[in-house]
Design an enzyme around this catalytic site. Structure first.
Site, PDB file in Angstrom:
ATOM      1  N   ARG A 114      66.710 -20.546  15.882  1.00  0.00           N
ATOM      2  CA  ARG A 114      66.370 -19.132  15.912  1.00  0.00           C
ATOM      3  C   ARG A 114      65.213 -18.879  14.940  1.00  0.00           C
ATOM      4  NH1 ARG A 114      71.959 -19.663  15.897  1.00  0.00           N
ATOM      5  NH2 ARG A 114      73.018 -18.801  17.743  1.00  0.00           N
ATOM      6  N   LYS A 137      73.886 -17.641  12.305  1.00  0.00           N
ATOM      7  CA  LYS A 137      74.443 -16.454  12.942  1.00  0.00           C
ATOM      8  C   LYS A 137      75.962 -16.534  13.035  1.00  0.00           C
ATOM      9  CE  LYS A 137      74.169 -13.769  17.245  1.00  0.00           C
ATOM     10  NZ  LYS A 137      73.534 -13.667  18.580  1.00  0.00           N
ATOM     11  N   ARG A 186      64.225 -21.007  22.771  1.00  0.00           N
ATOM     12  CA  ARG A 186      65.574 -21.552  22.953  1.00  0.00           C
ATOM     13  C   ARG A 186      65.969 -21.519  24.431  1.00  0.00           C
ATOM     14  NH1 ARG A 186      69.182 -21.560  18.802  1.00  0.00           N
ATOM     15  NH2 ARG A 186      70.736 -20.231  19.842  1.00  0.00           N
ATOM     16  N   HIS A 189      75.596 -22.464  19.628  1.00  0.00           N
ATOM     17  CA  HIS A 189      76.465 -21.475  20.261  1.00  0.00           C
ATOM     18  C   HIS A 189      77.905 -21.887  19.982  1.00  0.00           C
ATOM     19  CE1 HIS A 189      73.196 -20.207  23.361  1.00  0.00           C
ATOM     20  NE2 HIS A 189      73.030 -19.645  22.187  1.00  0.00           N
ATOM     21  N   TYR A 236      85.466 -29.967  17.080  1.00  0.00           N
ATOM     22  CA  TYR A 236      85.531 -31.316  17.656  1.00  0.00           C
ATOM     23  C   TYR A 236      84.215 -31.667  18.335  1.00  0.00           C
ATOM     24  CZ  TYR A 236      87.091 -35.141  20.710  1.00  0.00           C
ATOM     25  OH  TYR A 236      87.207 -36.334  21.361  1.00  0.00           O
TER      26      TYR A 236
END
Length: 415
Positions: free
Chosen positions: A248, A275, A340, A363, A373
C-alpha cells in the site's frame, strides 16, 4: 403514649432568635429547623436508616430559601423513600452524581476516550485521518453536548449539508465512527442504548467505485511513462518499489532501513504500520534488492529508505506516487494503490494460487487460525511468485527503462 409535637408556624420560625449554642425547633415527623448562633436557620430531617437503623440527619436547605411548606413537602418525599426501603441521603447523592455525569460526560470527552483505545488498532495514518474527520465534522457541533443527550434527529440535521454536497463516502464514515463512540458509551455504562444505530439508512448510499487500475497488458505503457517522467529520483525509486512489493502507498512510503533483513532477504513491516495490525513479511527479489542497493547512497545514512525532499529526516508523503502518476497523465487510469490490483489481476491470470496472492497483498483471512497458518507456509511460495512478478515487470519495461533492471546490472558488473 407518645408526646405529640405541635407543628411550627411561619411566625415562630421568623421570630426564633439565636442563642449561644445551636438549638432545634421540631415540626413533627422528624422535621426540625436548627437555629445556629450566627442566626442562620437550617432545615433537617431526622430519620432512622432503613438498613442500619442508625439515626441520620438529612439537610433540606436553609430558611427562608426553603419555606416551611417546601420543607414539609421535601420531608414527606424523603419519608416515602424510607417507606420503600431507600435511604433518602444516598438517593440524593446518586441524583447529584447522575447530574454531574451528564455535564461531565460530553461527546467530545467520550469521543477522545474512544479514540485513545481505537488508535492502537489501526495504522498511524488511519488514526490521524479518523481524528481529523472528528475535528472537522463532528466536534464543532457535538463537542459540549452530554453524550446522553445525543439524538438521531440532531445528528442527521448537521450531516445533511455534507450529504447535500455529494460527500456520501464522508457521511458513511462519519455515521460509522459516531456509532462506534456511542457503542463505547453503552459499554462503559454511560447510556443504556445507542440512539444512532439506524441513522446510516437515512442517507444516500455512496456508489462503490473501485480504485482506478491499469490492465496487465498496459504495464509496458506504465513503465515507459515512469521512465520518461520528469520526477525526482527518489520518487521514481518509490514507485518501482511499491510496484514490485505490491504494498500500500503508506507502507511503501514509510519503509525503513531497519525493517530490511538482507541476510534473510525479507522486508518485515511491523504490525503498527499495517492496515490489519499484523506483521507482514515480504520476500525480496533480485530486483528489489537492486533497488535498495541503488538508493542506499542517497538514504542509507538515514532512517527512511525514501526520504522526503523538504525534510529528509522524515519519509516521502503517501501521496507522492499519486502526484507523480497524475503528472504522467495517468490520473484517471491508475493510482499507486491500483498497482496492487494490477499485480493481483496479472498473477491470477497467470494461474498463481489465489491464497498465496492474498497473503502477498496482506489481506486477512476471516479465519484467524487459517490466516496465521497460511502466512507461515506460503513464504517460500510467495518468494517464487514475487520473483516471477519482478521479472515480469522488468520484461514489460523492455529492460532499459527499469530502475530495478539497470541497478541489478550494475550490481552484477560490480561483482
Amino acid at each position: 403514649m407518645a408526646r405529640l409535637t405541635k407543628p411550627l408556624s411561619d411566625t415562630e420560625i421568623k421570630t426564633a432568635k439565636p442563642k449561644d449554642k445551636e438549638y432545634n425547633l421540631a415540626d413533627g415527623g422528624g422535621l426540625q429547623i436548627r437555629i445556629k448562633p450566627n442566626g442562620s436557620k437550617l432545615w433537617l430531617l431526622n430519620y432512622s436508616h432503613p438498613i442500619t437503623k442508625k439515626r441520620q440527619n438529612l439537610s433540606l436547605g436553609t430558611y427562608p430559601d426553603i419555606s416551611l411548606l417546601s420543607a414539609r413537602k421535601l420531608a414527606q418525599e424523603a419519608r416515602t423513600l424510607l417507606a420503600h426501603g431507600t435511604d433518602p441521603k444516598a438517593h440524593r447523592e446518586a441524583q447529584i452524581a447522575a447530574k454531574a455525569a451528564i455535564i461531565e460526560h460530553t461527546f467530545g470527552k467520550i469521543a477522545a476516550e474512544w479514540f485513545e483505545r481505537k488508535k492502537d488498532e489501526v495504522t498511524e495514518d488511519h488514526a490521524a485521518a479518523t481524528w481529523r474527520s472528528f475535528k472537522l465534522h463532528l466536534l464543532p457541533s457535538l463537542k459540549d453536548i452530554p453524550i446522553s443527550q445525543i439524538t438521531a434527529p440532531m445528528v442527521i440535521e448537521f450531516l445533511r449539508p455534507i450529504e447535500a454536497k455529494g460527500n456520501l463516502e464522508t457521511v458513511k464514515r462519519l455515521t460509522q465512527r459516531l456509532n462506534e463512540v456511542m457503542i463505547y458509551a453503552v459499554n462503559t455504562g454511560l447510556i443504556h442504548a445507542n440512539p444512532l444505530s439506524g441513522i446510516k439508512a437515512i442517507f444516500k448510499k455512496p456508489r462503490k467505485e473501485h480504485l482506478a487500475a491499469l490492465k496487465p497488458d498496459e504495464l509496458p505503457e506504465l513503465m515507459q511513462a515512469i521512465a520518461n517522467a520528469s520526477i525526482k529520483k527518489v520518487t521514481r525509486f518509490l514507485i518501482e518499489w511499491q510496484l514490485h512489493t505490491m504494498t500500500r502507498p503508506n507502507e511503501a512510503a514509510a519503509a525503513r532501513w531497519d525493517e530490511i533483513n538482507f541476510d534473510e532477504r525479507i522486508w518485515l513491516i511491523p504490525a503498527a504500520r499495517m492496515k490489519m495490525r499484523r506483521d507482514h513479511q515480504i520476500p525480496l527479489t533480485e530486483q528489489t534488492l537492486a533497488l535498495l542497493a541503488a538508493i542506499k547512497p542517497i538514504s542509507g545514512h538515514r532512517e527512511y529508505i525514501f526520504p522526503a525532499d523538504r525534510d529528509p529526516k522524515t519519509h516521502s508523503n503517501v501521496q507522492t506516487a499519486n502526484a507523480a502518476l497524475k503528472r504522467m497523465g495517468l490520473k484517471d487510469r491508475t493510482t499507486a494503490h491500483g498497482f496492487r490490483s494490477l499485480a493481483s489481476t496479472t498473477l491470477n491470470e497467470q494461474g498463481f494460487d489465489p491464497d498465496v496472492i492474498e497473503a502477498a497483498l496482506a489481506h486477512t483471512d476471516k479465519n484467524q487460525v487459517r490466516s496465521a497458518y497460511n502466512r507461515s507456509i506460503y513464504l517460500d511460495r510467495r518468494r517464487e511468485m514475487m520473483t516471477w512478478w519482478s521479472n515480469y515487470i522488468v520484461e514489460a519495461a523492455k529492460g532499459n527503462v527499469s530502475l530495478a533492471h539497470n541497478a541489478r546490472n550494475l550490481r552484477l558488473v560490480a561483482q
